[in-house]
Design a protein around this motif. Structure first.
Motif, PDB file in Angstrom:
ATOM      1  N   VAL A 147       0.832  -1.203   0.000  1.00 52.87           N
ATOM      2  CA  VAL A 147       0.000   0.000   0.000  1.00 52.87           C
ATOM      3  C   VAL A 147       0.872   1.261   0.000  1.00 52.87           C
ATOM      4  N   ALA A 148       1.940   1.255   0.813  1.00 46.89           N
ATOM      5  CA  ALA A 148       2.839   2.413   0.875  1.00 46.89           C
ATOM      6  C   ALA A 148       3.516   2.654  -0.475  1.00 46.89           C
ATOM      7  N   LEU A 149       3.933   1.571  -1.121  1.00 50.75           N
ATOM      8  CA  LEU A 149       4.581   1.682  -2.428  1.00 50.75           C
ATOM      9  C   LEU A 149       3.602   2.196  -3.473  1.00 50.75           C
ATOM     10  N   PHE A 150       2.350   1.762  -3.390  1.00 44.61           N
ATOM     11  CA  PHE A 150       1.335   2.203  -4.352  1.00 44.61           C
ATOM     12  C   PHE A 150       1.026   3.686  -4.175  1.00 44.61           C
ATOM     13  N   MET A 151       0.947   4.123  -2.916  1.00 45.92           N
ATOM     14  CA  MET A 151       0.571   5.506  -2.617  1.00 45.92           C
ATOM     15  C   MET A 151       1.737   6.493  -2.767  1.00 45.92           C
ATOM     16  N   TYR A 152       2.948   5.980  -2.890  1.00 49.05           N
ATOM     17  CA  TYR A 152       4.127   6.842  -2.963  1.00 49.05           C
ATOM     18  C   TYR A 152       4.003   7.803  -4.138  1.00 49.05           C
ATOM     19  N   LYS A 153       4.279   9.084  -3.896  1.00 52.66           N
ATOM     20  CA  LYS A 153       4.163  10.107  -4.936  1.00 52.66           C
ATOM     21  C   LYS A 153       5.494  10.271  -5.657  1.00 52.66           C
ATOM     22  N   ASP A 154       5.456  10.103  -6.963  1.00 50.34           N
ATOM     23  CA  ASP A 154       6.664  10.279  -7.761  1.00 50.34           C
ATOM     24  C   ASP A 154       7.058  11.742  -7.821  1.00 50.34           C
ATOM     25  N   GLY A 155       8.298  11.968  -8.143  1.00 46.64           N
ATOM     26  CA  GLY A 155       8.814  13.339  -8.201  1.00 46.64           C
ATOM     27  C   GLY A 155       8.184  14.177  -9.289  1.00 46.64           C
ATOM     28  N   ASN A 156       7.633  13.525 -10.341  1.00 51.61           N
ATOM     29  CA  ASN A 156       7.059  14.287 -11.445  1.00 51.61           C
ATOM     30  C   ASN A 156       5.611  14.704 -11.194  1.00 51.61           C
ATOM     31  N   VAL A 157       5.066  14.368 -10.000  1.00 49.74           N
ATOM     32  CA  VAL A 157       3.718  14.815  -9.663  1.00 49.74           C
ATOM     33  C   VAL A 157       3.792  16.265  -9.201  1.00 49.74           C
ATOM     34  N   SER A 158       2.908  17.093  -9.713  1.00 47.68           N
ATOM     35  CA  SER A 158       2.957  18.517  -9.368  1.00 47.68           C
ATOM     36  C   SER A 158       2.721  18.720  -7.881  1.00 47.68           C
ATOM     37  N   LYS A 159       3.352  19.784  -7.359  1.00 43.94           N
ATOM     38  CA  LYS A 159       3.246  20.058  -5.926  1.00 43.94           C
ATOM     39  C   LYS A 159       1.811  20.349  -5.526  1.00 43.94           C
ATOM     40  N   LYS A 160       1.084  21.079  -6.370  1.00 46.14           N
ATOM     41  CA  LYS A 160      -0.306  21.425  -6.066  1.00 46.14           C
ATOM     42  C   LYS A 160      -1.161  20.166  -5.974  1.00 46.14           C
ATOM     43  N   GLN A 161      -0.997  19.261  -6.952  1.00 41.95           N
ATOM     44  CA  GLN A 161      -1.777  18.016  -6.956  1.00 41.95           C
ATOM     45  C   GLN A 161      -1.409  17.161  -5.763  1.00 41.95           C
ATOM     46  N   SER A 162      -0.121  17.126  -5.450  1.00 46.07           N
ATOM     47  CA  SER A 162       0.352  16.285  -4.342  1.00 46.07           C
ATOM     48  C   SER A 162      -0.191  16.743  -3.008  1.00 46.07           C
ATOM     49  N   GLU A 163      -0.257  18.094  -2.825  1.00 39.43           N
ATOM     50  CA  GLU A 163      -0.638  18.621  -1.523  1.00 39.43           C
ATOM     51  C   GLU A 163      -2.148  18.726  -1.344  1.00 39.43           C
ATOM     52  N   SER A 164      -2.903  18.729  -2.470  1.00 36.96           N
ATOM     53  CA  SER A 164      -4.342  18.915  -2.316  1.00 36.96           C
ATOM     54  C   SER A 164      -5.120  17.637  -2.548  1.00 36.96           C
ATOM     55  N   TYR A 165      -5.240  17.257  -3.824  1.00 37.11           N
ATOM     56  CA  TYR A 165      -6.131  16.152  -4.150  1.00 37.11           C
ATOM     57  C   TYR A 165      -5.712  14.826  -3.531  1.00 37.11           C
ATOM     58  N   LEU A 166      -4.487  14.405  -3.769  1.00 36.09           N
ATOM     59  CA  LEU A 166      -4.083  13.082  -3.311  1.00 36.09           C
ATOM     60  C   LEU A 166      -4.044  13.003  -1.792  1.00 36.09           C
ATOM     61  N   SER A 167      -3.583  14.056  -1.122  1.00 34.62           N
ATOM     62  CA  SER A 167      -3.487  14.000   0.332  1.00 34.62           C
ATOM     63  C   SER A 167      -4.869  13.899   0.968  1.00 34.62           C
ATOM     64  N   VAL A 168      -5.866  14.594   0.415  1.00 37.35           N
ATOM     65  CA  VAL A 168      -7.225  14.524   0.938  1.00 37.35           C
ATOM     66  C   VAL A 168      -7.794  13.123   0.730  1.00 37.35           C
ATOM     67  N   GLY A 169      -7.584  12.579  -0.472  1.00 30.15           N
ATOM     68  CA  GLY A 169      -8.075  11.234  -0.762  1.00 30.15           C
ATOM     69  C   GLY A 169      -7.457  10.186   0.147  1.00 30.15           C
ATOM     70  N   GLU A 170      -6.154  10.311   0.376  1.00 29.93           N
ATOM     71  CA  GLU A 170      -5.466   9.338   1.238  1.00 29.93           C
ATOM     72  C   GLU A 170      -5.922   9.468   2.685  1.00 29.93           C
ATOM     73  N   LEU A 171      -6.178  10.712   3.117  1.00 30.25           N
ATOM     74  CA  LEU A 171      -6.663  10.936   4.480  1.00 30.25           C
ATOM     75  C   LEU A 171      -8.042  10.301   4.668  1.00 30.25           C
ATOM     76  N   LEU A 172      -8.894  10.435   3.659  1.00 23.80           N
ATOM     77  CA  LEU A 172     -10.225   9.831   3.721  1.00 23.80           C
ATOM     78  C   LEU A 172     -10.141   8.307   3.747  1.00 23.80           C
ATOM     79  N   LEU A 173      -9.213   7.740   2.976  1.00 27.82           N
ATOM     80  CA  LEU A 173      -9.024   6.288   2.992  1.00 27.82           C
ATOM     81  C   LEU A 173      -8.518   5.820   4.348  1.00 27.82           C
TER      82      LEU A 173
END
Length: 321
Positions: A147-173
């Motif tokens: 699960v940790a490997l799947f959720m890991y954010k690659d370096g090419n993911v934008s900072k805005k996307q990383s800090e907003s959408y994905l973090s909220v989704g992961e928190l909800l999960l």
């Protein structure tokens, strides 16, 4: 029951779980991640409590029908408080899981929810004072790594996307998984103290979930917004109803499998169906996975499969020291 009849019944149960939950999963993604309206007036489905209300209401009606006709289980002595508590955590787990789909892809949600054994085991140790064999910790560690490997954010993911959408989704999960763990902990107490039957659990948990979610959507005004949404897009009524019916039938086939064949075959079937649901989402909705995510998916389901095969233990309560 002859061997042939037993195999036929297991095949029917497995097929029922696969078909119902595959259809359930595809509709869940279609409803919660779909775009509604024309290009100028795009909107998303955001009525998660209303969706869960319909789902739980359908589950309740289905469970009531089954208990009256097929699966009569006698008198239920379980405390109402236990049902209310388990229903609250069960409801929140479903709402958070559905809300997460607004921020993460369906494969991510499935992989994240595949980590359910983690909070179940942790809360089993902390609240239920259970003792698990070392091999179970190893299998759960595999799931954690995957699960940790799947959720890991690659370096090419934008900072805005990383800090907003994905973090909220992961928190909800994460919150959904925590609620799953609490639900399992309460259910263990119910089984230990009252020998609660599966049919009664399904009936009463969904009844209390209907009461809780119904109260929320009425007080918040979500019910009227949900009705207006259905009036604007009447085709979604069919999607929501068949989604709920598929979920109810899927629950029944799971209960039937556990009752007839035990938890092991059921765990193997449900683990396998989750993997094929991820594949279906990728093929139907174009949710592409990176090579790293394919590897992590294999690790997660390997851990789940090994836990289903060899992780079950007659876990006993530890003595307080």
């Amino acid at each position: 029951m002859t061997v042939t009849n037993k195999h036929s019944k297991l095949f029917i149960c497995a097929t029922g779980i696969f078909v119902c939950y595959f259809y359930f999963g595809m509709l869940q993604e279609k409803i919660t991640r779909g775009q509604y309206g024309d290009r100028e007036n795009r909107e998303k489905f955001t009525y998660m409590f209303a969706l869960v209300f319909v789902q739980c209401l359908m589950n309740y009606i289905f469970a009531k029908t089954i208990l009256l006709t097929v699966m009569k289980q006698g008198e239920d002595t379980t405390s109402t408080l236990y049902y209310a508590l388990s229903a609250l955590t069960y409801l929140l787990a479903m709402v958070c899981s559905n809300m997460a789909l607004q921020f993460v892809s369906y494969p991510t949600q499935v992989i994240g929810k595949a980590g359910k054994p983690i909070p179940v085991m942790i809360l089993g140790v902390l609240l239920g004072k259970k003792i698990y064999p070392i091999r179970k910790y190893i299998f759960i560690l595999l799931i954690v790594i995957g699960v940790a490997l799947f959720m890991y954010k690659d370096g090419n993911v934008s900072k805005k996307q990383s800090e907003s959408y994905l973090s909220v989704g992961e928190l909800l999960l994460l919150l959904s998984l925590t609620m799953d763990g609490l639900t399992s902990a309460v259910q263990e107490r119910m089984r230990a103290e009252h020998k609660s039957k599966s049919g009664h659990m399904m009936l009463n948990m969904n009844l209390w979930s209907v009461i809780c979610s119904g109260t929320v959507i009425i007080i918040s005004g979500e019910l009227f917004e949900f009705i207006h949404f259905l009036q604007r897009y009447p085709f979604t009524i069919w999607h929501i109803m068949t989604f709920s019916i598929a979920g109810a039938f899927g629950q029944y086939f799971i209960f039937l499998t556990v009752a007839e064949f035990g938890p092991l075959p059921c765990s193997i079937i449900t683990t396998t169906r989750k993997f094929f649901t991820v594949l279906g989402s990728i093929l139907i909705f174009g949710n592409n996975l990176l090579p790293r995510q394919w590897l992590s998916t294999f690790i997660v389901f390997s851990g789940l499969f090994l836990d289903a095969m060899y992780g079950k233990d007659k876990s006993k309560k530890g003595t307080a020291k």
